[in-house]
Design a protein around this motif. Sequence first.
Motif, PDB file in Angstrom:
ATOM      1  N   VAL A   1     -18.228  41.057  -4.931  1.00  0.00           N
ATOM      2  CA  VAL A   1     -17.036  40.780  -5.742  1.00  0.00           C
ATOM      3  C   VAL A   1     -15.888  40.328  -4.845  1.00  0.00           C
ATOM      4  O   VAL A   1     -15.215  39.334  -5.129  1.00  0.00           O
ATOM      5  CB  VAL A   1     -16.627  42.027  -6.555  1.00  0.00           C
ATOM      6  CG1 VAL A   1     -15.224  41.854  -7.124  1.00  0.00           C
ATOM      7  CG2 VAL A   1     -17.623  42.273  -7.674  1.00  0.00           C
ATOM      8  N   MET A   2     -15.668  41.031  -3.742  1.00  0.00           N
ATOM      9  CA  MET A   2     -14.525  40.665  -2.893  1.00  0.00           C
ATOM     10  C   MET A   2     -14.716  39.276  -2.274  1.00  0.00           C
ATOM     11  O   MET A   2     -13.761  38.526  -2.145  1.00  0.00           O
ATOM     12  CB  MET A   2     -14.295  41.738  -1.827  1.00  0.00           C
ATOM     13  CG  MET A   2     -13.928  43.100  -2.434  1.00  0.00           C
ATOM     14  SD  MET A   2     -12.852  43.022  -3.928  1.00  0.00           S
ATOM     15  CE  MET A   2     -13.362  44.489  -4.820  1.00  0.00           C
ATOM     16  N   ARG A   3     -15.971  38.943  -1.924  1.00  0.00           N
ATOM     17  CA  ARG A   3     -16.244  37.603  -1.394  1.00  0.00           C
ATOM     18  C   ARG A   3     -15.920  36.510  -2.384  1.00  0.00           C
ATOM     19  O   ARG A   3     -15.630  35.378  -2.004  1.00  0.00           O
ATOM     20  CB  ARG A   3     -17.721  37.491  -1.021  1.00  0.00           C
ATOM     21  CG  ARG A   3     -17.987  37.725   0.441  1.00  0.00           C
ATOM     22  CD  ARG A   3     -19.448  37.874   0.704  1.00  0.00           C
ATOM     23  NE  ARG A   3     -20.194  36.639   0.532  1.00  0.00           N
ATOM     24  CZ  ARG A   3     -21.193  36.292   1.326  1.00  0.00           C
ATOM     25  NH1 ARG A   3     -21.545  37.073   2.341  1.00  0.00           N
ATOM     26  NH2 ARG A   3     -21.882  35.200   1.120  1.00  0.00           N
ATOM     27  N   SER A   4     -16.033  36.820  -3.690  1.00  0.00           N
ATOM     28  CA  SER A   4     -15.771  35.788  -4.705  1.00  0.00           C
ATOM     29  C   SER A   4     -14.274  35.651  -4.984  1.00  0.00           C
ATOM     30  O   SER A   4     -13.865  34.821  -5.799  1.00  0.00           O
ATOM     31  CB  SER A   4     -16.508  36.128  -6.002  1.00  0.00           C
ATOM     32  OG  SER A   4     -15.816  37.124  -6.738  1.00  0.00           O
ATOM     33  N   ARG A   5     -13.449  36.476  -4.322  1.00  0.00           N
ATOM     34  CA  ARG A   5     -11.993  36.388  -4.390  1.00  0.00           C
ATOM     35  C   ARG A   5     -11.451  36.338  -5.822  1.00  0.00           C
ATOM     36  O   ARG A   5     -10.740  35.397  -6.202  1.00  0.00           O
ATOM     37  CB  ARG A   5     -11.495  35.146  -3.632  1.00  0.00           C
ATOM     38  CG  ARG A   5     -11.958  35.093  -2.195  1.00  0.00           C
ATOM     39  CD  ARG A   5     -11.354  33.926  -1.432  1.00  0.00           C
ATOM     40  NE  ARG A   5     -11.598  34.091  -0.016  1.00  0.00           N
ATOM     41  CZ  ARG A   5     -10.877  34.888   0.786  1.00  0.00           C
ATOM     42  NH1 ARG A   5      -9.863  35.570   0.284  1.00  0.00           N
ATOM     43  NH2 ARG A   5     -11.176  35.015   2.059  1.00  0.00           N
TER      44      ARG A   5
END
Lengths: 274, 274
Positions: A243-247
Amino acid sequence: MNTTSPTFPGPTPDEAARLTPPQARALFRRGHVSQTSGWSAGWTQANLIALPRDRAYEFLLFAQRNPLPCPVLDVTEPGEVAASIFDGDLRTDLPAYRIYENGRQVAEVTDVVAHWRDDMVCFLLGCSFTFESALLAAGVPVRHIENGTNVPMYRTSRPCRPAGGLAGPLVVTMRPIPAELVATAVGVTARYPAVHGAPVHVGDPAELGIADLDRPDFGDPVEVRTGEVPVFWACGVTPQAAVMRSRPPFAIGHAPGHMAITDARDHDYKLAGL
Amino acid sequence: MNTTSPTFPGPTPDEAARLTPPQARALFRRGHVSQTSGWSAGWTQANLIALPRDRAYEFLLFAQRNPLPCPVLDVTEPGEVAASIFDGDLRTDLPAYRIYENGRQVAEVTDVVAHWRDDMVCFLLGCSFTFESALLAAGVPVRHIENGTNVPMYRTSRPCRPAGGLAGPLVVTMRPIPAELVATAVGVTARYPAVHGAPVHVGDPAELGIADLDRPDFGDPVEVRTGEVPVFWACGVTPQAAVMRSRPPFAIGHAPGHMAITDARDHDYKLAGL
């Protein structure tokens, strides 16, 4: 704010283990901050990810495509602050939260009322704490519990199946298991498919792209002794990392180790009929 | 069009059982129409529901909240016509489809190319065919297979957990099992949680709100003999019934019994480690 140590004297470990979920949540709601390992023994603890409604489908699909690392225990309707397995307020009743904007952590707080948006969807995800007591009950030692440290976690070279813009590597936990107890550990954890289930890998860490067991990506290292085999289970950090990688413009998560204490019992996630 | 009987001479039952999934799909793509019970033995068959993207989250959430009747095996990206477990064309490679508008069936067809929309999401859902061969292999008789009829299915008085506008009763299949083999049947099917898993109920049908076993809501009745116990499993008709009740503007499903033959093996859905 330092949310990693208690803000006021809390229960002793024995007292914490005996707290009911409503009692533990009331303490956290009053502002007590503590990791939750060992709290409310027998009650299921869960990872929290809250996302705006327009990001919810992609996340749920990612979880469906990667059920071993992403066991969804419950999902709220948009804007709801309780869940079927969490009869409290998800905005206040966890000990600590992290706020993310565009995938970057911008705050760590003890409640998220001021940050809440009406269209937030909360995902509660399973945690391998749930099967650790079953391992201990079956006579399988759990080193990081013996040590009083966090479980070691590693990013692997295995990609998850992407869903839309969500992608990332499988993250695993590792527990060193005496060779003669590996079969027991597999059998015990296989009965908990809703909380990561059976190991994804037994033995050589290099096959998972893990270069050095002594340097976990998250948590603390543990010793693998002579006669023990490193055993790897899918880890609930996997979906958070993706999720964090997808910003996403906005997201809320629990602070690591500061879990949601639910009204579900560990036993509820043991497979019926086996 | 009558899609319940073959449109041209097809394989014998023995030949159908030995067809690979690509061979079976090629026959259906050419227009052959047949129920798929017994086809491509050992390969997993699946229910199909295709919905526009804006209905996909609600459906996936309904499935997450009701995993026993709604085991999601695969989900396509919007507009995709193949799936990770179905290396064919979902618009042409099933024997027969039903087209729904506002929850009402408006057509039964052998391909849906003309009806396709670019934002369709296809859900492939597990089917209890998958564990029936395991039951037989364990010495548990399966009456409707002996009879060459469809499994009896019943609407129960148990509501599913709703998701947004999606709601409906749990639908179950029933198999009469000799009392001394009930434990075996439970254990065998529990190992297949991705395709309905262990029974939801053993014994008195009245407790499920089923008034008369001889009058199933779908499929064909079977005899429950002296010494046998009616055993009930969650059924993949559940999600279709809920979707149709919610009256989506547009939906596509397979025609009952005319399943998607996938490239996954039944064994893939047996729980690892048990």
